[in-house]
Write a protein that holds these residues in place. Structure first.
Motif, PDB file in Angstrom:
ATOM      1  N   VAL A  40      -3.889  36.364  47.126  1.00  0.00           N
ATOM      2  CA  VAL A  40      -4.878  37.423  46.183  1.00  0.00           C
ATOM      3  C   VAL A  40      -5.586  38.310  47.138  1.00  0.00           C
ATOM      4  N   GLU A  57      -9.577  41.990  45.559  1.00  0.00           N
ATOM      5  CA  GLU A  57      -9.169  41.361  44.236  1.00  0.00           C
ATOM      6  C   GLU A  57     -10.133  39.987  43.721  1.00  0.00           C
ATOM      7  N   VAL A  58     -10.406  39.281  44.905  1.00  0.00           N
ATOM      8  CA  VAL A  58     -11.180  38.061  44.533  1.00  0.00           C
ATOM      9  C   VAL A  58     -12.498  38.684  44.315  1.00  0.00           C
ATOM     10  N   PHE A  62      -8.117  39.906  39.460  1.00  0.00           N
ATOM     11  CA  PHE A  62      -6.622  39.727  39.827  1.00  0.00           C
ATOM     12  C   PHE A  62      -5.786  39.239  38.567  1.00  0.00           C
ATOM     13  N   GLN A  65       0.634  37.056  38.910  1.00  0.00           N
ATOM     14  CA  GLN A  65       0.801  37.829  39.923  1.00  0.00           C
ATOM     15  C   GLN A  65       0.944  36.625  41.347  1.00  0.00           C
ATOM     16  N   TYR A  66      -0.210  35.636  41.205  1.00  0.00           N
ATOM     17  CA  TYR A  66      -0.148  34.748  42.222  1.00  0.00           C
ATOM     18  C   TYR A  66      -0.156  33.417  41.730  1.00  0.00           C
ATOM     19  N   THR A 115      -2.002  31.854  40.223  1.00  0.00           N
ATOM     20  CA  THR A 115      -3.357  31.424  40.531  1.00  0.00           C
ATOM     21  C   THR A 115      -4.294  31.711  39.216  1.00  0.00           C
TER      22      THR A 115
END
Lengths: 387, 355
Positions: free
Chosen positions: A126, A130-131, A143, A147-148, A150
């Protein structure tokens, strides 16, 4: 696993428990440690158990991640002190847990973290800003979890743990080999959802590894007021899953213990609980004052146990960490810190009407009405400022 | 599995069904149409649910798609949230209104907020079925009207059927919805019966690829229904209160008063359009609900009508609701529940002398 005679006599239960019987579930007598605080590797004994020391390349990569994690914590702390960020729950001192969490996982695995796991979440790929978007106050997230693989960091304690079980359960039903790593702190083990999640994970035999970062404090309340269990890892046997405890400032031990639990889960072995003994070196957040509930002597005792110091010394003494590598890690970490500084210095202007856009897939008639009301107010304000 | 299990797939054509069986069929048909639809909760597997609403689902779809969970509602809702994140469409049963509360934090803090929190990246297509309301002589914690908590929580869709046909239609629409739905089932209606044309109902859910260009029937979500035409006043009710409203209208008709009856069906999103048009046509309104009236769904409906229909009103909007007390013991519930007499008394107070 279960030992109820009535249970074992019930027809069909043997099949449900196939492969789950006879496993040793209690944690080691002492937290697993592979590298001592002064940088020496154990060659055997009660601390090492049977856990192998990760190879030098893995440890070197891990050291680079610790340098990066430390740099992120330092930079975020500085941004808060400068008033450019409202709040930052720091993982200073817990970087080994953070790094091990993402290093233990594959791309397609899932990570569920908390507000203190910014470094682990960034480790999943990330982007820094974004975080930090939520910490800047633009939105509650920055985010796309898909995509992650997560999850967004959870703020209400332990409530993310049942979600981790559900993600793993869905993957299992589809025959995927996804593993889910779910993080929580020592305080969260008192919450009902901690119990619920571990029980569901064990009953449905799903691939979740629970990692408790026991940093000794829930804001101001020390562990002794949360639990008088022999250890938090001992709770695992109550659910019928193995528990293990590990020196949370020893990246080598964390990688070995978590790696083994993740591998076991991936191969259909079911869930496991790992307790990492670490220490929150800073206050809960910048809004907290740790001097009100713990002494500086206590904090000072943990300073020599720092995760970076010991791994650096070990790698250096073993001839794996030269000045070129050290420089490379520092430069990479500085680059991420600069991205953070630059990102926080840019003006952000969240779109007010976005407040109505995502509540439902399609805004309800009521939300459309309210959105129009705000749009008219904004237009009027705009007109007022122009004239 | 069990001798009682019905082969849902073979139920077709014109059938007399109970409300409970219509719900079962909605789940069964949804599960047959979409492999990601799964059903779980307490006692929903082998037993088929304490109200038998999931009867036969495990036998038909197997233990991976209809299963019992440990007895923990936050785990049921929390695990459903995770499964919905990861590609499933869970339909979970929380056994009774008041037993849903351990799952409340998950519903409020996560289920309702996930779409907004993630800017729409994660949608949670999950349905939380909650048997609710009274009138069954139930013991404590078995008769709460808890809809107010859910309608007050942005992000949730909240539906409640009052007819056998709506039991099927609203539940299928809920399972198809991309957003989380709290589906409130009036317990006292489970064994009510009606005759339905199942083929016609199922045709509404024919996939686009098999419809041959015909338009899909719009979702029932967000749509109230006018269930009895009338010209003098409008009774607005939902779930378990629709039947007493209809009975009151029937009695009023014998006394020469023509009452229109609205079934709200979709508490959130609320159908202002249909309901306000109805009230404007009669100029008088009574809102009926079992829940305590203070700060309730009934209060919201009355406020909305007052804001939107003020100049069409000949009298203040009145409410007939449960009292502001914990749900009473079985021998007292008759005094608590909004009944025909109390509804007609409210209608009598709508300032007829001035019109």
């Amino acid at each position: 696993m279960t030992n109820h005679p009535e249970f074992l006599e019930h027809p069909g239960n043997a099949a449900l428990l196939a492969g789950r019987q006879g496993e040793y579930l209690l944690p080691s007598a002492m937290p697993v440690q592979l590298i001592t605080a002064d940088g020496t590797a154990h060659t055997g004994g009660k601390y090492k158990q049977n856990y192998p020391l990760p190879d030098a390349a893995t440890l070197l990569e891990g050291y680079g991640q610790l340098v990066l994690g430390r740099r992120i914590n330092e930079q975020a702390g500085a941004l808060v002190r400068q008033g450019r960020m409202a709040v930052y729950p720091s993982s200073f001192g817990q970087e080994a847990c953070q790094a091990a969490a993402y290093m233990a996982l594959r791309r397609n695995d899932w990570l569920f973290g908390t507000y203190r796991d910014t470094v682990a979440i960034m480790g999943r790929g990330v982007l820094p800003m974004e975080v930090f978007e939520s910490l800047r106050g633009d939105w509650h997230s920055g985010f796309d979890p898909y995509q992650y693989n997560t999850a967004l960091p959870a703020t209400s304690l332990a409530t993310q743990l049942p979600h981790a079980v559900g993600v793993a359960h869905a993957a299992k039903l589809r025959g995927e080999d996804t593993v889910v790593l779910a993080l929580c702190g020592d305080g969260a083990t008192s919450e009902g959802d901690f119990h619920v999640a571990l029980n569901f994970a064990a009953v449905f035999h799903v691939p979740v590894v629970f990692l408790i970062q026991n940093n000794q404090y829930a804001i101001s309340v020390p562990l002794i007021h949360q639990s008088v269990a022999p250890s938090l890892a001992h709770k695992a046997i109550g659910y019928g899953m193995p528990g293990e405890r590990v020196d949370g400032n020893d990246l080598a031990a964390l990688l070995s213990v978590l790696g083994s639990a993740v591998e076991r889960a991936r191969n259909g072995g079911g869930p496991a609980l790992v307790e990492a003994h670490t220490y929150r070196m800073e206050s809960h957040t910048n809004a907290d004052d740790a001097t009100r509930y713990r002494s500086s002597e206590e904090v000072a005792q943990w300073a020599p146990k720092d995760p970076l110091l010991r791994l650096k010394k070990y790698l250096h003494d073993a001839g794996h960490l030269g000045s070129a590598e050290a420089e490379r890690f520092a430069v990479a970490a500085d680059a991420v810190a600069k991205t953070l500084r630059d990102g926080m210095n840019t003006q952000s202007t969240p779109e007010p009407l976005d407040m109505f856009r995502f509540v439902y897939s399609e805004p309800t008639p009521q939300l459309r009405e309210q959105s129009s009301l705000l749009a008219a107010e904004l237009a009027a304000a705009q007109e007022g400022s122009v004239s | 599995m069990t001798a009682m299990a019905v082969n849902h797939a073979e139920l077709a054509g014109v059938q007399q069904l109970t409300f409970a069986k219509a719900l079962t069929l909605a789940m069964s048909d949804s599960m047959a149409a979409d492999a990601s639809v799964i059903v779980f909760g307490e006692d929903v597997g082998t037993l088929g649910g304490v109200f038998r609403v999931t009867d036969g689902l495990q036998a038909r779809f197997g233990e991976e798609r209809c299963f019992d969970t440990p007895l923990a509602e936050s785990g049921i809702v929390g695990m459903a949230t995770g499964m919905a994140i990861n590609g499933m469409r869970p339909v979970v049963e929380l056994q009774f209104d008041a037993f849903a509360f351990p799952g409340f934090e998950q519903i409020v803090s996560h289920v309702a907020k996930m779409g907004n929190r993630t800017r729409g990246n994660i949608r949670l297509p999950l349905v939380i079925r909650i048997p609710y309301a009274g009138g069954i002589g139930g013991v404590e914690h078995h008769c709460d009207s808890s809809e107010g908590y859910y309608v007050h929580t942005p992000g949730l869709t909240v539906l409640t059927p009052s007819t056998v046909e709506d039991a099927y239609v609203l539940l299928r629409d809920s399972i198809s919805s991309p957003d989380p739905v709290v589906f409130m089932e009036p317990k006292k209606l489970y064994f009510s019966k009606a005759t339905l044309d199942l083929d016609a109902l199922r045709a509404r859910y024919t996939p686009a690829s098999e419809r041959g260009g015909a338009n899909a029937v719009p979702s029932s979500i967000g749509h109230a229904a006018v269930v009895r035409a009338g010209t003098d006043a409008t009774l607005i009710a939902y779930g378990p209160s629709v039947a007493p409203a209809l009975a009151a209208a029937e009695t009023a008709a014998t006394e020469g008063r023509s009452l229109q009856v609205i079934d709200v069906r979709s508490l959130v999103p609320f159908d202002d359009e249909t309901i306000c048009a109805a009230v404007r046509s009669t100029g008088r309104a009574v809102v009926i609900a079992e829940a305590p009236g203070f700060a309730s769904m009934a209060a919201e409906i009355a406020a909305r009508i007052q804001e939107r229909c003020f100049h069409s009103l000949a009298a203040p909007v009145l409410r007939v609701t449960g009292f502001d007390i914990p749900y009473p013991a079985p021998k007292l519930e008759q005094h608590y529940l909004p009944g025909v007499d109390r509804i007609l008394d409210a209608v009598d107070k709508l300032q007829w002398e001035e019109s």
